[in-house]
Write a protein that holds these residues in place. Structure first.
Motif, PDB file in Angstrom:
ATOM      1  N   MET A   1     -28.308 -22.389   5.823  1.00 19.70           N
ATOM      2  CA  MET A   1     -28.316 -22.164   7.281  1.00 19.70           C
ATOM      3  C   MET A   1     -29.675 -22.549   7.855  1.00 19.70           C
ATOM      4  N   PRO A   2     -29.751 -23.483   8.809  1.00 17.65           N
ATOM      5  CA  PRO A   2     -31.053 -23.894   9.322  1.00 17.65           C
ATOM      6  C   PRO A   2     -31.788 -22.741   9.999  1.00 17.65           C
ATOM      7  N   GLU A   5     -32.096 -22.381  14.246  1.00 13.56           N
ATOM      8  CA  GLU A   5     -31.035 -21.953  15.165  1.00 13.56           C
ATOM      9  C   GLU A   5     -31.557 -20.852  16.077  1.00 13.56           C
ATOM     10  N   ARG A  29     -18.085 -16.153   8.702  1.00 12.35           N
ATOM     11  CA  ARG A  29     -18.740 -17.470   8.686  1.00 12.35           C
ATOM     12  C   ARG A  29     -20.135 -17.414   8.116  1.00 12.35           C
ATOM     13  N   TYR A  81     -23.880 -23.959  14.374  1.00 12.98           N
ATOM     14  CA  TYR A  81     -23.942 -24.093  12.913  1.00 12.98           C
ATOM     15  C   TYR A  81     -22.934 -25.104  12.378  1.00 12.98           C
ATOM     16  N   PRO A  82     -23.014 -26.352  12.828  1.00  9.68           N
ATOM     17  CA  PRO A  82     -22.055 -27.346  12.320  1.00  9.68           C
ATOM     18  C   PRO A  82     -22.163 -27.554  10.807  1.00  9.68           C
ATOM     19  N   SER A  83     -23.294 -27.096  10.219  1.00 10.54           N
ATOM     20  CA  SER A  83     -23.459 -27.279   8.770  1.00 10.54           C
ATOM     21  C   SER A  83     -22.585 -26.315   7.964  1.00 10.54           C
ATOM     22  N   VAL A  84     -22.088 -25.273   8.600  1.00 12.14           N
ATOM     23  CA  VAL A  84     -21.245 -24.294   7.895  1.00 12.14           C
ATOM     24  C   VAL A  84     -19.796 -24.530   8.333  1.00 12.14           C
ATOM     25  N   PRO A  85     -18.834 -24.493   7.405  1.00  6.61           N
ATOM     26  CA  PRO A  85     -17.442 -24.754   7.826  1.00  6.61           C
ATOM     27  C   PRO A  85     -17.006 -23.805   8.944  1.00  6.61           C
ATOM     28  N   ASN A  86     -16.251 -24.348   9.898  1.00 10.63           N
ATOM     29  CA  ASN A  86     -15.755 -23.523  11.017  1.00 10.63           C
ATOM     30  C   ASN A  86     -14.648 -22.596  10.536  1.00 10.63           C
TER      31      ASN A  86
END
Ligand SMILES: N[C@@H](CCC(=O)N[C@@H](CS)C(=O)NCC(=O)O)C(=O)O
Length: 337
Positions: A1-2, A5, A29, A81-86
């Motif tokens: 997670m960046p 954010e 999520r 958080y596009p890096s984590v699946p929706n």
């Protein structure tokens, strides 16, 4: 997670079923957040210090943007958080199921039926302060007799929705509504009022609504609770902050979104002369309508309205969905529109 954010602060109280939608979403999520716990009745000075008059729970800030209504909150979190699946579906048909379940639970009468099933002998419900507060929230004040008379219809509404799930989406024995490996947003959209009632002793008459009658639905509710608890346990403990600390976090954060514009071609903007910068009032149309936020109009799109409320401490942008909310020039609203 960046790490970059913007910070998220959730204003809520633990037994709010609407807040639970968001808490589950964040845990499932794996999105870190901070919470600012609120009293179950007004006043809520922690929100007032952000210049917010909206009286419902939950409220969520992402950076210096503050979002009202779980429908908008969840859609915004879906974009973050596009890096984590929706959790939301990507397939069009599944998305439709997800959104229709949202409408069914919130606008379609399931939640209002659930509210009517809260047992009248709960100590909180007998508290005159709570009764007065909730009369302001719903706009109605029911006697014990009125409430009892409305109960059978409410039970029937819940029975109908359980029957729908039992005989359609859950009928083939799948674990989750959209046949996913884990609970998805569609599960959250459908489960929350039923989970709330199933966990409330005395809410549902066992001869009409029970695990024996609706084994697939009750099995799914229990599975969901287990998955949500496991997701929570897998996260670091959620920090709890005071209203002052929450305000400080928000005041120091950048805006989460670019400032939008007013769609001047929008029928509402044309009819009421709503232009960017105009002083407007904003309020929900179903519950909590007595509490109107006033501020400068920042943007208006078909999905969303954004205003900058008048505040002393921190200038936030307040976002509400268009669906279920009304926006009017402040002068007209003051004249009791
Ligand atoms: N449509 C709103 C409804 C929120 C709502 O009704 N929340 C309840 C708590 S579950 C509430 O605000 N009750 C009155 C109060 O707490 O002041 C949403 O989706 O957020």
């Amino acid at each position: 997670m960046p790490q970059s954010e913007p910070p998220i602060v959730l204003y809520h109280y633990a037994y709010s079923p609407f807040a639970r939608r968001v808490v589950w979403y964040l845990h499932l999520r794996g999105i870190p957040y901070t919470q600012c716990l609120q009293p179950p009745i007004l006043p809520r000075p922690d929100l007032a210090r952000l210049g917010i008059k909206y009286r419902r729970i939950p409220v969520l800030s992402i950076g210096r943007d503050v979002y009202l209504d779980t429908r908008l909150i969840i859609q915004k979190l879906e974009q973050l958080y596009p890096s984590v699946p929706n959790l939301g579906a990507s397939d069009a048909e599944q998305k439709a199921v997800e959104r229709l379940l949202e409408h069914l639970s919130i606008d379609g009468g399931v939640f209002s039926a659930a509210m009517r099933l809260i047992p009248a002998d709960l100590p909180l419900l007998k508290d005159p302060k709570f009764q007065k507060d909730r009369a302001d929230f719903t706009g109605e004040r029911l006697t014990r007799g009125d409430a009892a008379a409305l109960r059978p219809e409410a039970v029937n509404e819940i029975r109908l929705v359980m029957d729908l799930l039992e005989t359609t989406l859950l009928a083939d024995g799948r674990e989750w509504i959209l046949k996913t490996d884990k609970p998805s947003l569609a599960d959250i959209e459908a489960v929350w009022p039923l989970h709330w009632l199933a966990g409330m002793p005395g809410a549902l008459p066992a001869d009409q609504v029970s695990a024996e009658r609706f084994p697939r639905v009750y099995g799914w509710i229990a599975r969901f609770q287990k998955a949500a608890s496991a997701a929570k346990a897998a996260q670091p403990k959620t920090p709890t902050v005071s209203g002052e600390q929450a305000q400080d976090i928000i005041a120091k954060a950048p805006f989460n979104e670019e400032e939008g514009d007013v769609d001047v071609g929008d029928g509402l903007a044309t009819f009421h002369g709503l232009a960017k910068g105009r002083k407007v009032a904003l309020w929900p149309t179903d519950t909590g309508a007595n509490h109107k936020d006033v501020g400068r109009l920042v943007s208006l799109t078909p999905a969303e309205v954004v205003i900058e409320p008048e505040a002393e401490g921190v200038q936030v942008r307040l976002h509400a969905p268009r669906h279920g909310f009304r926006v009017r020039p402040a002068v007209e609203a003051a004249a009791n529109l």
